[in-house]
Scaffold this active site. Structure first.
Site, PDB file in Angstrom:
ATOM      1  N   TRP A 147     -26.653  30.981   5.582  1.00  0.00           N
ATOM      2  CA  TRP A 147     -27.134  32.296   5.145  1.00  0.00           C
ATOM      3  C   TRP A 147     -26.027  33.257   4.729  1.00  0.00           C
ATOM      4  O   TRP A 147     -26.286  34.342   4.256  1.00  0.00           O
ATOM      5  CB  TRP A 147     -27.940  32.950   6.283  1.00  0.00           C
ATOM      6  CG  TRP A 147     -27.220  32.865   7.612  1.00  0.00           C
ATOM      7  CD1 TRP A 147     -27.454  31.939   8.594  1.00  0.00           C
ATOM      8  CD2 TRP A 147     -26.136  33.677   8.068  1.00  0.00           C
ATOM      9  NE1 TRP A 147     -26.571  32.119   9.637  1.00  0.00           N
ATOM     10  CE2 TRP A 147     -25.751  33.185   9.340  1.00  0.00           C
ATOM     11  CE3 TRP A 147     -25.439  34.763   7.547  1.00  0.00           C
ATOM     12  CZ2 TRP A 147     -24.715  33.754  10.090  1.00  0.00           C
ATOM     13  CZ3 TRP A 147     -24.398  35.326   8.284  1.00  0.00           C
ATOM     14  CH2 TRP A 147     -24.068  34.817   9.538  1.00  0.00           C
ATOM     15  N   ASN A 148     -24.759  32.888   4.925  1.00  0.00           N
ATOM     16  CA  ASN A 148     -23.701  33.898   4.682  1.00  0.00           C
ATOM     17  C   ASN A 148     -23.409  34.097   3.203  1.00  0.00           C
ATOM     18  O   ASN A 148     -23.230  35.221   2.748  1.00  0.00           O
ATOM     19  CB  ASN A 148     -22.433  33.580   5.490  1.00  0.00           C
ATOM     20  CG  ASN A 148     -21.832  32.252   5.157  1.00  0.00           C
ATOM     21  OD1 ASN A 148     -22.527  31.321   4.751  1.00  0.00           O
ATOM     22  ND2 ASN A 148     -20.536  32.130   5.312  1.00  0.00           N
ATOM     23  N   PRO A 172     -32.410  26.246   1.339  1.00  0.00           N
ATOM     24  CA  PRO A 172     -31.655  27.436   1.740  1.00  0.00           C
ATOM     25  C   PRO A 172     -31.806  27.669   3.241  1.00  0.00           C
ATOM     26  O   PRO A 172     -32.695  27.091   3.876  1.00  0.00           O
ATOM     27  CB  PRO A 172     -32.353  28.573   0.975  1.00  0.00           C
ATOM     28  CG  PRO A 172     -33.401  27.947   0.114  1.00  0.00           C
ATOM     29  CD  PRO A 172     -33.645  26.568   0.614  1.00  0.00           C
ATOM     30  N   ALA A 173     -30.943  28.510   3.808  1.00  0.00           N
ATOM     31  CA  ALA A 173     -31.148  28.901   5.212  1.00  0.00           C
ATOM     32  C   ALA A 173     -32.503  29.605   5.321  1.00  0.00           C
ATOM     33  O   ALA A 173     -32.940  30.273   4.379  1.00  0.00           O
ATOM     34  CB  ALA A 173     -30.030  29.831   5.655  1.00  0.00           C
ATOM     35  N   SER A 174     -33.132  29.479   6.470  1.00  0.00           N
ATOM     36  CA  SER A 174     -34.493  30.023   6.626  1.00  0.00           C
ATOM     37  C   SER A 174     -34.531  31.519   6.376  1.00  0.00           C
ATOM     38  O   SER A 174     -35.528  32.046   5.882  1.00  0.00           O
ATOM     39  CB  SER A 174     -35.004  29.769   8.045  1.00  0.00           C
ATOM     40  OG  SER A 174     -34.789  28.455   8.369  1.00  0.00           O
ATOM     41  N   GLY A 222     -22.366  24.497   6.973  1.00  0.00           N
ATOM     42  CA  GLY A 222     -22.961  25.037   8.195  1.00  0.00           C
ATOM     43  C   GLY A 222     -21.943  24.999   9.313  1.00  0.00           C
ATOM     44  O   GLY A 222     -20.742  24.828   9.081  1.00  0.00           O
ATOM     45  N   SER A 223     -22.434  25.121  10.524  1.00  0.00           N
ATOM     46  CA  SER A 223     -21.517  25.158  11.661  1.00  0.00           C
ATOM     47  C   SER A 223     -21.063  23.735  12.016  1.00  0.00           C
ATOM     48  O   SER A 223     -21.702  22.748  11.628  1.00  0.00           O
ATOM     49  CB  SER A 223     -22.218  25.793  12.863  1.00  0.00           C
ATOM     50  OG  SER A 223     -23.271  24.948  13.252  1.00  0.00           O
ATOM     51  N   GLU A 244     -19.027  20.887   4.928  1.00  0.00           N
ATOM     52  CA  GLU A 244     -18.197  22.108   4.885  1.00  0.00           C
ATOM     53  C   GLU A 244     -18.573  22.903   6.123  1.00  0.00           C
ATOM     54  O   GLU A 244     -19.637  23.535   6.160  1.00  0.00           O
ATOM     55  CB  GLU A 244     -18.502  22.919   3.621  1.00  0.00           C
ATOM     56  CG  GLU A 244     -18.218  22.187   2.326  1.00  0.00           C
ATOM     57  CD  GLU A 244     -16.739  22.109   1.997  1.00  0.00           C
ATOM     58  OE1 GLU A 244     -15.920  22.698   2.727  1.00  0.00           O
ATOM     59  OE2 GLU A 244     -16.402  21.454   1.004  1.00  0.00           O
ATOM     60  N   LEU A 245     -17.692  22.903   7.130  1.00  0.00           N
ATOM     61  CA  LEU A 245     -18.124  23.417   8.442  1.00  0.00           C
ATOM     62  C   LEU A 245     -17.337  24.662   8.849  1.00  0.00           C
ATOM     63  O   LEU A 245     -16.742  25.331   8.025  1.00  0.00           O
ATOM     64  CB  LEU A 245     -18.013  22.286   9.473  1.00  0.00           C
ATOM     65  CG  LEU A 245     -18.717  20.977   9.054  1.00  0.00           C
ATOM     66  CD1 LEU A 245     -18.506  19.890  10.079  1.00  0.00           C
ATOM     67  CD2 LEU A 245     -20.205  21.209   8.796  1.00  0.00           C
ATOM     68  N   CYS A 278     -16.628  31.785   5.747  1.00  0.00           N
ATOM     69  CA  CYS A 278     -16.003  30.569   6.287  1.00  0.00           C
ATOM     70  C   CYS A 278     -14.513  30.648   6.049  1.00  0.00           C
ATOM     71  O   CYS A 278     -13.718  30.659   6.978  1.00  0.00           O
ATOM     72  CB  CYS A 278     -16.627  29.342   5.649  1.00  0.00           C
ATOM     73  SG  CYS A 278     -16.686  29.446   3.879  1.00  0.00           S
ATOM     74  N   GLU A 456     -15.749  20.610  -2.344  1.00  0.00           N
ATOM     75  CA  GLU A 456     -16.550  21.348  -3.313  1.00  0.00           C
ATOM     76  C   GLU A 456     -15.540  22.018  -4.240  1.00  0.00           C
ATOM     77  O   GLU A 456     -14.375  22.184  -3.879  1.00  0.00           O
ATOM     78  CB  GLU A 456     -17.454  22.362  -2.606  1.00  0.00           C
ATOM     79  CG  GLU A 456     -18.438  21.640  -1.691  1.00  0.00           C
ATOM     80  CD  GLU A 456     -19.636  22.444  -1.236  1.00  0.00           C
ATOM     81  OE1 GLU A 456     -19.496  23.655  -0.997  1.00  0.00           O
ATOM     82  OE2 GLU A 456     -20.723  21.832  -1.106  1.00  0.00           O
TER      83      GLU A 456
HETATM   84  P1  NAD Z   1     -26.043  26.397  10.710  1.00  0.00           P
HETATM   85  O1  NAD Z   1     -25.227  25.185  10.948  1.00  0.00           O
HETATM   86  O2  NAD Z   1     -26.855  26.918  11.818  1.00  0.00           O
HETATM   87  O3  NAD Z   1     -27.086  26.140   9.508  1.00  0.00           O
HETATM   88  C1  NAD Z   1     -26.679  25.728   8.220  1.00  0.00           C
HETATM   89  C2  NAD Z   1     -27.856  25.068   7.515  1.00  0.00           C
HETATM   90  O4  NAD Z   1     -28.136  23.828   8.170  1.00  0.00           O
HETATM   91  C3  NAD Z   1     -29.151  25.873   7.571  1.00  0.00           C
HETATM   92  O5  NAD Z   1     -29.844  25.725   6.344  1.00  0.00           O
HETATM   93  C4  NAD Z   1     -29.911  25.210   8.715  1.00  0.00           C
HETATM   94  O6  NAD Z   1     -31.306  25.369   8.639  1.00  0.00           O
HETATM   95  C5  NAD Z   1     -29.525  23.758   8.527  1.00  0.00           C
HETATM   96  N1  NAD Z   1     -29.612  22.928   9.735  1.00  0.00           N
HETATM   97  C6  NAD Z   1     -29.440  23.312  11.033  1.00  0.00           C
HETATM   98  N2  NAD Z   1     -29.572  22.241  11.859  1.00  0.00           N
HETATM   99  C7  NAD Z   1     -29.812  21.162  11.054  1.00  0.00           C
HETATM  100  C8  NAD Z   1     -30.026  19.766  11.305  1.00  0.00           C
HETATM  101  N3  NAD Z   1     -30.020  19.257  12.551  1.00  0.00           N
HETATM  102  N4  NAD Z   1     -30.256  18.945  10.244  1.00  0.00           N
HETATM  103  C9  NAD Z   1     -30.236  19.431   8.988  1.00  0.00           C
HETATM  104  N5  NAD Z   1     -30.067  20.736   8.693  1.00  0.00           N
HETATM  105  C10 NAD Z   1     -29.847  21.598   9.707  1.00  0.00           C
HETATM  106  O7  NAD Z   1     -25.035  27.473  10.129  1.00  0.00           O
HETATM  107  P2  NAD Z   1     -25.294  29.012   9.818  1.00  0.00           P
HETATM  108  O8  NAD Z   1     -25.364  29.752  11.095  1.00  0.00           O
HETATM  109  O9  NAD Z   1     -26.428  29.127   8.850  1.00  0.00           O
HETATM  110  O10 NAD Z   1     -23.939  29.369   9.026  1.00  0.00           O
HETATM  111  C11 NAD Z   1     -22.758  29.744   9.661  1.00  0.00           C
HETATM  112  C12 NAD Z   1     -21.810  28.558   9.791  1.00  0.00           C
HETATM  113  O11 NAD Z   1     -21.543  27.996   8.513  1.00  0.00           O
HETATM  114  C13 NAD Z   1     -20.447  28.978  10.329  1.00  0.00           C
HETATM  115  O12 NAD Z   1     -19.983  28.040  11.254  1.00  0.00           O
HETATM  116  C14 NAD Z   1     -19.553  28.962   9.083  1.00  0.00           C
HETATM  117  O13 NAD Z   1     -18.188  28.805   9.315  1.00  0.00           O
HETATM  118  C15 NAD Z   1     -20.126  27.828   8.346  1.00  0.00           C
HETATM  119  N6  NAD Z   1     -19.748  27.936   6.940  1.00  0.00           N
HETATM  120  C16 NAD Z   1     -18.846  27.042   6.451  1.00  0.00           C
HETATM  121  C17 NAD Z   1     -18.437  27.129   5.127  1.00  0.00           C
HETATM  122  C18 NAD Z   1     -17.494  26.136   4.527  1.00  0.00           C
HETATM  123  O14 NAD Z   1     -17.450  26.037   3.316  1.00  0.00           O
HETATM  124  N7  NAD Z   1     -16.745  25.382   5.301  1.00  0.00           N
HETATM  125  C19 NAD Z   1     -18.956  28.133   4.311  1.00  0.00           C
HETATM  126  C20 NAD Z   1     -19.857  29.051   4.871  1.00  0.00           C
HETATM  127  C21 NAD Z   1     -20.256  28.933   6.192  1.00  0.00           C
END
Ligand code: NAD
Length: 476
Positions: A147-148, A172-174, A222-223, A244-245, A278, A456
């Protein structure tokens, strides 16, 4: 009510379930959206597989032209998409405009590669044969976005995927589906064939995408904990994965640095998008001689960042995206203070009635944060910066690398030998030397260690949406 985009259908969830998207600055409902699940993902994957049969066979120059035209049409709608992004995500309108523009530009950048990537001709020992290495699109790709930066991070996946001839199921994020839907709708209005990009909504669709047998590759931002789950699940069907975490990017500032330039870069690196980035500046290590001067400049910059509703012209920093996210950052700051850290700027919530209903927080700078504090060991995903004095580059590099993460990093110094050493030794996918933390389309971007793998941006990202196949031609 918004709908999902699956081939020609603008559809509700098969279950009929919905949920609300809220404005982080006011708590108001922005829209109601379908809460999709596995049945919707299945429909989207089937639609994407059907579209792949024609999209992948289009001459690549035609794909390039279609994508350019679609991107231009999307770019004509930047203003309305930016307002939607601010309302659902919270960021300032200026930040939303930049991001919406980046979406269209990214599609255009990869469109230009569509007909520029070639295979290889290989001589073989038997001269009655020769070899070729051809590159082909992979098939249906799953794109899972946080979502960021909902639009930037969607484009980072969708653009190289479709330019290379793949089709996509995008989640997309929810909490941030609306601007993404508007972007994809604009691409379709601009000529992108239906079914090439399908959008499913709702928390449950993420796992269903990773599990779906028709989907051949997953790109997740995501995280780190989510990345681990996705990788484990994707192994069941042996999907390719790009992860990309999370990150905890260090910045080292040496005595001889341009302190004005460093302060500007660190302020943008830590406070842009309310610190929810990130690639960012999440841990700051400053050599003794530069310390006081830099802190003064950083505090001056932080004090100009007026928090506020992203739609207000005066706002310089929007709210945090969710209540939970704000609580997390506040807990990390409290942990540092409880262990003896000193608040140099901020440290709380802004006061006044305009802040009552949103997830606002002050830009925060802390010093004397002891070893072991959460701000050093965890990712801080908000506008709070721990700063530590260092004696020399050796100490800076040791502390910078003392983390499970390896996303970005930066160094400010006039000494090119010191800069060169940092470039060699910083354990990260990106190092900025005397430069602002901005990712460039031309450079591959991705982490090392527990910040993930795969790239990416750049030609590298395009190639990761292709597979190589070896061919032997005989009988000549
Ligand atoms: P999140 O991991 O909670 O969610 C990311 C996405 O994954 C969402 O769309 C979510 O619904 C989905 N998701 C969650 N669990 C899943 C599963 N088990 N299977 C499949 N999909 C699933 O992350 P967030 O809170 O939305 O975003 C913040 C995190 O993203 C931070 O840790 C940040 O550092 C990271 N981030 C990384 C980068 C990068 O390029 N490395 C860029 C932006 C954000």
């Amino acid at each position: 009510m918004a709908t999902m985009i699956i081939e020609g259908d603008r559809t509700k969830a098969a279950s009929g379930k919905t949920y609300e998207v809220h404005n982080p600055a006011t708590g108001d409902v922005v829209d109601e959206v379908p809460a999709g699940g596995p049945a919707d993902v299945d429909k989207a994957a089937q639609a994407a597989a059907k579209a792949f049969a024609t999209w992948s066979k289009l001459p690549s120059n035609q794909r390039r032209e279609i994508l350019h035209k679609a991107a231009q049409h999307m770019l004509s709608k930047v203003e309305e998409i930016a307002v939607l992004l601010t309302r659902e995500q919270g960021k300032t309108l200026l930040e939303s405009r930049l991001e919406a523009r980046r979406f269209g530009e990214n599609i255009g950048w990869f469109a230009d590669l569509a007909d520029k990537i070639h295979g290889q001709y290989v001589r073989l020992p038997d001269l009655t044969t020769y070899g070729l290495v051809v590159r082909r699109p992979i098939g249906v790709c799953g794109a899972i976005v946080p979502w960021n930066f909902p639009l930037t991070l969607a484009a980072n996946k969708v653009a190289p995927a479709i330019a290379a001839g793949n089709t996509v199921v995008l989640k997309p994020a929810s909490t941030t589906p609306l601007a993404t839907l508007a972007c994809i709708e604009a691409l379709i209005e601009g000529g992108l064939p239906e079914g090439v990009v399908n959008v499913v909504l709702g928390q449950a669709t993420g796992e269903a995408i990773v599990a779906h047998p028709l989907i051949r590759k997953i790109a997740l931002t995501g995280s780190t904990p989510t990345g681990k789950k996705v990788m484990a699940k994707a192994s069941e069907t042996l999907k390719k994965v790009t992860l990309e975490l999370g990150g905890s990017d260090p910045c080292i500032v040496l005595d001889d640095a341009d302190l004005e330039g460093a302060a500007r870069a660190i302020s943008v690196g830590r406070f842009f998008n309310c610190g929810q980035q990130c690639l960012s500046t999440k841990r700051l290590f400053v050599q003794e001689g530069a310390y006081d001067g830099l802190m003064e400049k950083l505090v001056a910059r932080a004090s100009k960042l007026k928090p506020g509703n992203g739609l207000d012209k005066d706002s310089r920093m929007g709210p945090m995206h969710t209540e939970t996210q704000r609580a997390e950052v506040e807990a990390q700051v409290k942990d540092a203070i409880d262990r003896g850290a000193k608040v140099v700027y901020g440290g709380g919530r802004p006061t006044g009635s305009e802040y009552d209903r949103g997830w606002f927080i002050e830009p925060t700078i802390l010093e004397n944060v002891p070893d072991g504090a959460r701000m050093w060991t965890e990712e801080v995903f908000g506008p709070a910066l721990p700063v530590r004095k260092i004696k020399d580059l050796d100490e800076g590099l040791r502390l910078a690398n003392d983390t499970q993460f390896g996303l970005g990093s930066s160094i400010w110094t006039a000494n090119m030998a010191a800069a060169h050493r940092a470039v060699q030794e910083l354990e990260a996918g990106y190092t900025w030397v005397n430069s602002i933390v901005i990712a460039h389309d031309e450079l591959p971007f991705g982490g090392t260690k527990q910040s993930g793998f795969g790239k990416e941006h750049g030609v590298e990202a395009f190639l990761q949406y292709t597979e190589e196949k070896s061919v032997v031609y005989g009988g000549i």
